[in-house]
Scaffold this active site. Structure first.
Site, PDB file in Angstrom:
ATOM      1  N   HIS A  53      -1.798  -7.940  -0.503  1.00 14.79           N
ATOM      2  CA  HIS A  53      -3.085  -8.634  -0.521  1.00 14.79           C
ATOM      3  C   HIS A  53      -2.863 -10.147  -0.621  1.00 14.79           C
ATOM      4  O   HIS A  53      -1.747 -10.609  -0.879  1.00 14.79           O
ATOM      5  CB  HIS A  53      -3.945  -8.152  -1.715  1.00 14.79           C
ATOM      6  CG  HIS A  53      -3.307  -8.357  -3.046  1.00 14.79           C
ATOM      7  ND1 HIS A  53      -2.712  -7.364  -3.773  1.00 14.79           N
ATOM      8  CD2 HIS A  53      -3.143  -9.488  -3.793  1.00 14.79           C
ATOM      9  CE1 HIS A  53      -2.233  -7.849  -4.897  1.00 14.79           C
ATOM     10  NE2 HIS A  53      -2.479  -9.133  -4.933  1.00 14.79           N
TER      11      HIS A  53
HETATM   12  C1  T46 Z   1      -1.086  -9.867  -7.679  1.00 16.39           C
HETATM   13  C2  T46 Z   1       0.208  -9.182  -7.894  1.00 16.39           C
HETATM   14  C3  T46 Z   1       1.340 -10.140  -8.085  1.00 16.39           C
HETATM   15  C4  T46 Z   1      -6.895  -4.705 -13.750  1.00 16.39           C
HETATM   16  O1  T46 Z   1      -7.778  -3.908 -14.150  1.00 16.39           O
HETATM   17  N1  T46 Z   1      -6.836  -5.972 -14.265  1.00 16.39           N
HETATM   18  C5  T46 Z   1      -5.903  -6.857 -13.866  1.00 16.39           C
HETATM   19  O2  T46 Z   1      -5.879  -8.024 -14.360  1.00 16.39           O
HETATM   20  C6  T46 Z   1      -4.935  -6.452 -12.875  1.00 16.39           C
HETATM   21  C7  T46 Z   1      -3.863  -7.422 -12.399  1.00 16.39           C
HETATM   22  C8  T46 Z   1      -5.006  -5.185 -12.373  1.00 16.39           C
HETATM   23  N2  T46 Z   1      -5.973  -4.326 -12.803  1.00 16.39           N
HETATM   24  C9  T46 Z   1      -6.010  -2.961 -12.284  1.00 16.39           C
HETATM   25  C10 T46 Z   1      -6.413  -2.846 -10.816  1.00 16.39           C
HETATM   26  C11 T46 Z   1      -5.648  -1.629 -10.354  1.00 16.39           C
HETATM   27  O3  T46 Z   1      -6.398  -0.469 -10.636  1.00 16.39           O
HETATM   28  O4  T46 Z   1      -4.683  -2.432 -12.357  1.00 16.39           O
HETATM   29  C12 T46 Z   1      -4.395  -1.619 -11.240  1.00 16.39           C
HETATM   30  C13 T46 Z   1      -3.141  -2.103 -10.515  1.00 16.39           C
HETATM   31  O5  T46 Z   1      -3.412  -3.380  -9.914  1.00 16.39           O
HETATM   32  P1  T46 Z   1      -2.934  -3.764  -8.427  1.00 16.39           P
HETATM   33  O6  T46 Z   1      -2.866  -2.552  -7.593  1.00 16.39           O
HETATM   34  O7  T46 Z   1      -3.789  -4.880  -7.930  1.00 16.39           O
HETATM   35  O8  T46 Z   1      -1.447  -4.267  -8.707  1.00 16.39           O
HETATM   36  P2  T46 Z   1      -0.460  -5.042  -7.703  1.00 16.39           P
HETATM   37  O9  T46 Z   1       0.891  -4.940  -8.299  1.00 16.39           O
HETATM   38  O10 T46 Z   1      -0.630  -4.593  -6.310  1.00 16.39           O
HETATM   39  O11 T46 Z   1      -0.947  -6.582  -7.753  1.00 16.39           O
HETATM   40  C14 T46 Z   1      -0.897  -7.321  -8.980  1.00 16.39           C
HETATM   41  C15 T46 Z   1      -2.178  -8.137  -9.154  1.00 16.39           C
HETATM   42  O12 T46 Z   1      -3.314  -7.260  -9.107  1.00 16.39           O
HETATM   43  C16 T46 Z   1      -2.347  -9.197  -8.091  1.00 16.39           C
HETATM   44  O13 T46 Z   1      -3.302 -10.158  -8.486  1.00 16.39           O
HETATM   45  O14 T46 Z   1      -1.149 -10.883  -7.028  1.00 16.39           O
HETATM   46  O15 T46 Z   1       0.207  -8.222  -8.951  1.00 16.39           O
END
Ligand code: T46
Length: 136
Positions: A53
């Site tokens: 993303h």
């Molecule tokens: C990024 C990279 C480097 C939350 O509820 N609150 C939060 O602050 C975050 C970061 C995530 N979440 C929830 C949303 C999803 O259900 O945690 C779950 C995993 O998040 P996500 O799939 O977005 O994780 P990554 O590793 O793909 O991305 C993360 C960050 O979301 C993003 O901002 O830039 O790490």
């Protein structure tokens, strides 16, 4: 001409002595924004790739405080692979760079400092939407 990525790796000082190491980052100094949120990614299953993303407004600083991982960056015109393999390396990740994190070592703890509170609407998770928003 390809434009350079706005995200960049900075190296911060290691304050070491005979007890071990200490590294400090400060908002609006080492980290060029105010930090509103901290999260960390760890226990990543071998072979997993995450991210996929870009953001509209959130700026982030990524630090592997333990272990290592790689990050694929893409600004629509240029792609780059960067490695975080030391706690004194900080990736300042700008919102307009599509990113994917991969090659997590088993001991990797990826600390992320973010400029905004969590908002799912700040994510661009569709690559064609990303090209539409940030492409030339
Ligand atoms: C990024 C990279 C480097 C939350 O509820 N609150 C939060 O602050 C975050 C970061 C995530 N979440 C929830 C949303 C999803 O259900 O945690 C779950 C995993 O998040 P996500 O799939 O977005 O994780 P990554 O590793 O793909 O991305 C993360 C960050 O979301 C993003 O901002 O830039 O790490």
């Amino acid at each position: 001409m390809q434009s350079s990525l706005s995200s960049k790796i900075i190296e911060v000082n290691v304050l070491g002595d005979d007890r071990g190491q200490l590294t400090v980052v400060e908002e609006n100094k080492t980290i060029p924004f105010e930090m509103k949120r901290v999260f960390y990614i760890y226990g990543t299953v071998e072979g997993v790739r995450r991210g996929f993303h870009a953001h509209y407004k959130t700026r982030q600083a990524l630090i592997c405080v333990s272990g290592s991982c790689s990050i694929h960056l893409d600004n629509t015109e240029r792609k780059e692979e960067v490695q975080l393999d030391s706690p004194n390396k900080v990736l300042i990740l700008e919102p307009n760079d599509w990113h994917e994190m991969y090659d997590f070592s088993p001991d990797c703890v990826l600390l992320v400092l973010a400029s905004h509170l969590y908002d799912p609407d700040d994510y661009i998770r569709d690559y064609s939407k990303f090209l539409e928003v940030y492409g030339a």
